[in-house]
Design a protein around this motif. Structure first.
Motif, mmCIF file in Angstrom:
data_model
loop_
_atom_site.group_PDB
_atom_site.id
_atom_site.type_symbol
_atom_site.label_atom_id
_atom_site.label_comp_id
_atom_site.label_asym_id
_atom_site.label_seq_id
_atom_site.Cartn_x
_atom_site.Cartn_y
_atom_site.Cartn_z
ATOM 1 N N LEU A 63 63.462 -15.890 141.279
ATOM 2 C CA LEU A 63 64.821 -16.233 141.686
ATOM 3 C C LEU A 63 65.811 -15.936 140.575
ATOM 4 C CD1 LEU A 63 66.825 -17.453 143.679
ATOM 5 C CD2 LEU A 63 66.193 -19.711 142.826
ATOM 6 N N LEU A 64 65.462 -16.263 139.352
ATOM 7 C CA LEU A 64 66.338 -15.987 138.219
ATOM 8 C C LEU A 64 66.592 -14.497 138.064
ATOM 9 C CD1 LEU A 64 67.830 -16.851 135.600
ATOM 10 C CD2 LEU A 64 65.640 -16.590 134.434
ATOM 11 N N GLY A 102 69.942 -9.716 138.582
ATOM 12 C CA GLY A 102 70.091 -8.343 139.033
ATOM 13 C C GLY A 102 71.205 -8.185 140.045
ATOM 14 N N LEU A 103 71.325 -9.147 140.943
ATOM 15 C CA LEU A 103 72.401 -9.119 141.932
ATOM 16 C C LEU A 103 73.759 -9.229 141.253
ATOM 17 C CD1 LEU A 103 73.382 -9.126 144.860
ATOM 18 C CD2 LEU A 103 72.993 -11.601 144.887
ATOM 19 N N GLY A 104 73.871 -10.097 140.286
ATOM 20 C CA GLY A 104 75.131 -10.234 139.557
ATOM 21 C C GLY A 104 75.485 -8.977 138.787
ATOM 22 N N SER A 142 76.506 -6.260 141.218
ATOM 23 C CA SER A 142 77.841 -6.555 141.759
ATOM 24 C C SER A 142 78.932 -6.206 140.753
ATOM 25 C CB SER A 142 77.945 -8.025 142.156
ATOM 26 O OG SER A 142 77.005 -8.331 143.156
ATOM 27 N N LEU A 143 78.703 -6.550 139.485
ATOM 28 C CA LEU A 143 79.694 -6.210 138.458
ATOM 29 C C LEU A 143 79.836 -4.702 138.280
ATOM 30 C CD1 LEU A 143 79.039 -8.899 135.711
ATOM 31 C CD2 LEU A 143 81.065 -8.636 137.135
ATOM 32 N N VAL A 144 78.720 -4.000 138.300
ATOM 33 C CA VAL A 144 78.789 -2.544 138.185
ATOM 34 C C VAL A 144 79.526 -1.970 139.382
ATOM 35 C CG1 VAL A 144 77.412 -0.427 138.190
ATOM 36 C CG2 VAL A 144 76.757 -2.331 136.720
ATOM 37 N N MET A 145 79.285 -2.523 140.558
ATOM 38 C CA MET A 145 79.948 -2.033 141.756
ATOM 39 C C MET A 145 81.457 -2.261 141.698
ATOM 40 S SD MET A 145 78.394 -2.421 145.504
ATOM 41 C CE MET A 145 79.353 -3.601 146.366
ATOM 42 N N THR A 193 72.505 -3.363 145.953
ATOM 43 C CA THR A 193 73.104 -4.696 146.011
ATOM 44 C C THR A 193 72.644 -5.448 147.252
ATOM 45 O OG1 THR A 193 75.017 -3.873 144.796
ATOM 46 C CG2 THR A 193 75.294 -5.949 145.946
ATOM 47 N N VAL A 194 72.581 -4.767 148.377
ATOM 48 C CA VAL A 194 72.115 -5.404 149.611
ATOM 49 C C VAL A 194 70.655 -5.823 149.480
ATOM 50 C CG1 VAL A 194 71.600 -4.978 152.049
ATOM 51 C CG2 VAL A 194 73.801 -4.296 151.108
#
Length: 73
Positions: free
Chosen positions: A15-16, A21-23, A26-29, A48-49
């Motif tokens: 989960l961590l 990775g999602l964060g 998202s920032l790169v996006m 991201t999805v």
């Protein structure tokens, strides 16, 4: 009871890492320059999805095993 707590805590690392990775994705996006091209944008969107689905899965599993550990006794 100890097995239920162990099951719950086993979901902590995945989960961590999936939420980190999602964060990051998202920032790169958000800061991806427009000149990077559509292919890079589509690939990053797909990543991201996938990371959002993985993070959601681990949130649900950790929440369910935590609730089971608390309420099953």
């Amino acid at each position: 009871m100890a097995q239920l707590i162990g099951d719950h805590s086993a979901f902590a690392n995945p989960l961590l890492f999936s939420t980190l990775g999602l964060g990051a994705a998202s920032l790169v996006m958000v800061f991806l320059p427009q000149r990077a091209g559509k292919a890079a944008g589509y690939a990053l969107s797909a990543l991201t999805v996938v990371l959002a689905v993985v993070a959601g899965f681990y949130v649900a599993r950790a929440g369910h095993t935590g609730a089971t550990a608390v309420w099953s006794s």
